[in-house]
Design a protein around this motif. Structure first.
Motif, PDB file in Angstrom:
ATOM      1  N   HIS A 174     -21.406  -7.906  -9.082  1.00  0.00           N
ATOM      2  CA  HIS A 174     -22.557  -7.026  -8.864  1.00  0.00           C
ATOM      3  C   HIS A 174     -23.532  -7.147 -10.045  1.00  0.00           C
ATOM      4  N   GLY A 175     -24.747  -6.656  -9.853  1.00  0.00           N
ATOM      5  CA  GLY A 175     -25.713  -6.637 -10.943  1.00  0.00           C
ATOM      6  C   GLY A 175     -27.099  -6.255 -10.483  1.00  0.00           C
ATOM      7  N   GLY A 176     -27.967  -5.994 -11.472  1.00  0.00           N
ATOM      8  CA  GLY A 176     -29.357  -5.679 -11.184  1.00  0.00           C
ATOM      9  C   GLY A 176     -29.584  -4.289 -10.651  1.00  0.00           C
ATOM     10  N   VAL A 177     -28.616  -3.391 -10.850  1.00  0.00           N
ATOM     11  CA  VAL A 177     -28.713  -2.049 -10.293  1.00  0.00           C
ATOM     12  C   VAL A 177     -28.734  -0.990 -11.392  1.00  0.00           C
ATOM     13  N   TYR A 178     -29.202   0.188 -11.003  1.00  0.00           N
ATOM     14  CA  TYR A 178     -29.282   1.368 -11.866  1.00  0.00           C
ATOM     15  C   TYR A 178     -28.089   2.256 -11.537  1.00  0.00           C
ATOM     16  N   CYS A 179     -27.418   2.757 -12.578  1.00  0.00           N
ATOM     17  CA  CYS A 179     -26.154   3.460 -12.387  1.00  0.00           C
ATOM     18  C   CYS A 179     -26.198   4.874 -12.964  1.00  0.00           C
ATOM     19  N   GLU A 180     -25.327   5.706 -12.434  1.00  0.00           N
ATOM     20  CA  GLU A 180     -25.102   7.069 -12.916  1.00  0.00           C
ATOM     21  C   GLU A 180     -23.647   7.416 -12.703  1.00  0.00           C
ATOM     22  N   ASN A 181     -23.099   8.264 -13.562  1.00  0.00           N
ATOM     23  CA  ASN A 181     -21.765   8.811 -13.343  1.00  0.00           C
ATOM     24  C   ASN A 181     -20.720   7.731 -13.060  1.00  0.00           C
ATOM     25  N   SER A 182     -20.821   6.618 -13.804  1.00  0.00           N
ATOM     26  CA  SER A 182     -19.883   5.503 -13.651  1.00  0.00           C
ATOM     27  C   SER A 182     -19.807   5.021 -12.205  1.00  0.00           C
ATOM     28  N   ASP A 183     -20.963   4.854 -11.614  1.00  0.00           N
ATOM     29  CA  ASP A 183     -21.092   4.327 -10.261  1.00  0.00           C
ATOM     30  C   ASP A 183     -22.534   3.854 -10.094  1.00  0.00           C
ATOM     31  N   ILE A 184     -22.800   3.126  -9.030  1.00  0.00           N
ATOM     32  CA  ILE A 184     -24.168   2.744  -8.706  1.00  0.00           C
ATOM     33  C   ILE A 184     -24.870   3.955  -8.105  1.00  0.00           C
ATOM     34  N   ALA A 185     -26.070   4.244  -8.559  1.00  0.00           N
ATOM     35  CA  ALA A 185     -26.816   5.404  -8.088  1.00  0.00           C
ATOM     36  C   ALA A 185     -27.571   5.070  -6.799  1.00  0.00           C
ATOM     37  N   PRO A 186     -27.806   6.053  -5.937  1.00  0.00           N
ATOM     38  CA  PRO A 186     -28.610   5.819  -4.744  1.00  0.00           C
ATOM     39  C   PRO A 186     -30.097   5.843  -5.068  1.00  0.00           C
ATOM     40  N   LEU A 187     -30.893   5.316  -4.177  1.00  0.00           N
ATOM     41  CA  LEU A 187     -32.345   5.450  -4.281  1.00  0.00           C
ATOM     42  C   LEU A 187     -32.746   6.898  -4.060  1.00  0.00           C
ATOM     43  N   VAL A 188     -33.778   7.341  -4.763  1.00  0.00           N
ATOM     44  CA  VAL A 188     -34.388   8.631  -4.456  1.00  0.00           C
ATOM     45  C   VAL A 188     -35.148   8.468  -3.149  1.00  0.00           C
ATOM     46  N   PRO A 189     -34.796   9.215  -2.104  1.00  0.00           N
ATOM     47  CA  PRO A 189     -35.484   9.034  -0.821  1.00  0.00           C
ATOM     48  C   PRO A 189     -36.934   9.473  -0.893  1.00  0.00           C
ATOM     49  N   GLU A 190     -37.762   8.821  -0.108  1.00  0.00           N
ATOM     50  CA  GLU A 190     -39.173   9.179  -0.071  1.00  0.00           C
ATOM     51  C   GLU A 190     -39.343  10.555   0.543  1.00  0.00           C
ATOM     52  N   GLY A 191     -40.398  11.244   0.145  1.00  0.00           N
ATOM     53  CA  GLY A 191     -40.669  12.574   0.661  1.00  0.00           C
ATOM     54  C   GLY A 191     -41.892  13.150  -0.003  1.00  0.00           C
ATOM     55  N   ASP A 192     -42.203  14.414   0.331  1.00  0.00           N
ATOM     56  CA  ASP A 192     -43.384  15.047  -0.249  1.00  0.00           C
ATOM     57  C   ASP A 192     -43.253  15.183  -1.765  1.00  0.00           C
ATOM     58  N   ASP A 193     -42.070  15.522  -2.238  1.00  0.00           N
ATOM     59  CA  ASP A 193     -41.816  15.642  -3.672  1.00  0.00           C
ATOM     60  C   ASP A 193     -40.401  15.139  -3.934  1.00  0.00           C
ATOM     61  N   PRO A 194     -40.223  13.836  -3.975  1.00  0.00           N
ATOM     62  CA  PRO A 194     -38.861  13.289  -4.092  1.00  0.00           C
ATOM     63  C   PRO A 194     -38.162  13.682  -5.376  1.00  0.00           C
ATOM     64  N   VAL A 195     -38.896  13.822  -6.473  1.00  0.00           N
ATOM     65  CA  VAL A 195     -38.267  14.192  -7.737  1.00  0.00           C
ATOM     66  C   VAL A 195     -37.707  15.603  -7.653  1.00  0.00           C
ATOM     67  N   ALA A 196     -38.504  16.552  -7.155  1.00  0.00           N
ATOM     68  CA  ALA A 196     -38.030  17.930  -7.022  1.00  0.00           C
ATOM     69  C   ALA A 196     -36.833  18.004  -6.090  1.00  0.00           C
ATOM     70  N   ALA A 197     -36.858  17.224  -5.028  1.00  0.00           N
ATOM     71  CA  ALA A 197     -35.738  17.224  -4.085  1.00  0.00           C
ATOM     72  C   ALA A 197     -34.467  16.690  -4.742  1.00  0.00           C
ATOM     73  N   ALA A 198     -34.613  15.631  -5.560  1.00  0.00           N
ATOM     74  CA  ALA A 198     -33.452  15.072  -6.258  1.00  0.00           C
ATOM     75  C   ALA A 198     -32.865  16.086  -7.234  1.00  0.00           C
TER      76      ALA A 198
END
Length: 341
Positions: free
Chosen positions: A278-302
């Motif tokens: 694997h490679g080229g990915v962004y990780c969190e919590n010792s795992d690969i992180a998901p994409l922030v889904p698109e939306g009106d305010d994706p950051v606030a939703a995350a």
């Protein structure tokens, strides 16, 4: 848009409370060589500790040898070498010394950084957070490329860019990277530099994977370390990082971690067999992180999903792993540093 590995959690069995020591339990790094920038402060110390515990030889570049020696005194066998990420000549000298020894480099953990600092420029006129957090590590990595290739051809090599959920604060502002025409905002500058960390890992992995060199970026969590020295107490309380008494808030389920927990994802990216292939990915919590889904305010939703414990992942903003932007940043970085792989 594609990355070399899907931006989808693997289900590693680890979580936000996992520590760096737990990640390397049962991992044998004997004979492997690692370089950890920022290895004598904050999360870098715990990264060095875990790698040494697993048997790796660890080199720590330092600006202040006396401070580094004192901080790392309880970790045996760490090699200290002078280097300043804001000084290109110093970066070159460090890389030359390492390459002259004809050693492979199995793990490069780019953990050093600055955050929300007052406006300043380096000697080239480049904004300091972009220059330190991205360009310094870009130059270091490319100058060490022969050693990474040597390790990659044998057993594999990994480059780890310690980024942040702070990347949400800014994409790369291509027409004014160095704040020459727009008002300086410390957190926007920090966010831009963290987006650069993510994009660098994407392009580095694309260029290195056929040679056995893989790259990753990550969010370690929200940990009170010297990195936050330029953020006032009121702002830290507003971010939920400290309580009313000024004490760190520890709640891993909401990404508020201890330093050993914060270092876990860096160490996992550098060492875990779960990431083989694997490679080229962004990780969190010792795992690969998901994409922030698109939306009106994706950051606030995350943020809300993590706050309510619906998810342990903030996720990654799509713009910060876009392969076209990654190539564009690489070419800009070559131009700004004069360094080429």
């Amino acid at each position: 848009m594609t990355t070399s590995t899907p931006q989808t959690p693997l289900g590693t069995g680890y979580g936000p409370a996992t520590t760096a020591g737990e990640v390397v339990a049962g991992v044998d790094l004997t004979g492997r060589i690692a370089i950890v920038t920022g290895g004598y402060s904050g999360l870098g110390v715990e990264t060095v500790r875990a790698l040494r515990t697993a048997g790796a030889s660890v080199v720590v570049p330092v600006r202040n040898r006396e401070k580094a020696a004192e901080t790392l005194a309880d970790i045996d066998g760490v090699q200290l070498e002078p280097m300043d990420l804001q000084d290109p000549a110093s970066v070159d000298a460090f890389a030359d010394r390492f390459l002259d020894a004809d050693r492979p480099l199995h793990m490069l953990v780019n953990s050093a950084g600055i955050m929300a600092v007052p406006f300043s420029r380096d000697e080239r006129g480049y904004e300091s957070q972009f220059a330190t957090n991205h360009l310094g590590h870009f130059q270091l990595t490319l100058r060490l490329w022969p050693a990474l290739l040597r390790a990659g051809a044998a057993v594999g090599a990994r480059v780890v860019a310690v980024s942040s959920w702070g990347h949400r604060r800014s994409d790369i502002v291509w027409d004014d990277v160095h704040f020459e025409r727009r008002p300086y905002d410390p957190m926007s500058a920090y966010g831009q530099s963290k987006t650069a960390n993510n994009l660098f890992a994407v392009e580095l992995d694309r260029r290195g994977r056929d040679h056995g060199v893989r790259a990753f970026s990550l969010h370690p969590g929200m940990i009170l370390t010297p990195l936050a020295r330029h953020i006032g107490a009121d702002d830290l309380r507003g971010m939920g990082v400290i309580d009313e008494n000024g004490e760190p808030v520890i709640d891993p389920s909401r990404s508020m971690k201890t330093p050993p927990q914060g270092a876990a994802t860096s160490v996992w990216c550098a060492t875990s067999p779960q990431l083989d292939g694997h490679g080229g990915v962004y990780c969190e919590n010792s795992d690969i992180a998901p994409l922030v889904p698109e939306g009106d305010d994706p950051v606030a939703a995350a943020v809300e999903r993590v706050r309510t414990r619906e998810s342990s992942f903030f996720g990654v903003m799509p713009y910060s792993i876009d392969p076209h932007s990654a190539t564009r940043l690489w070419e800009l970085s070559e131009k700004l540093t004069g360094v080429h792989a």
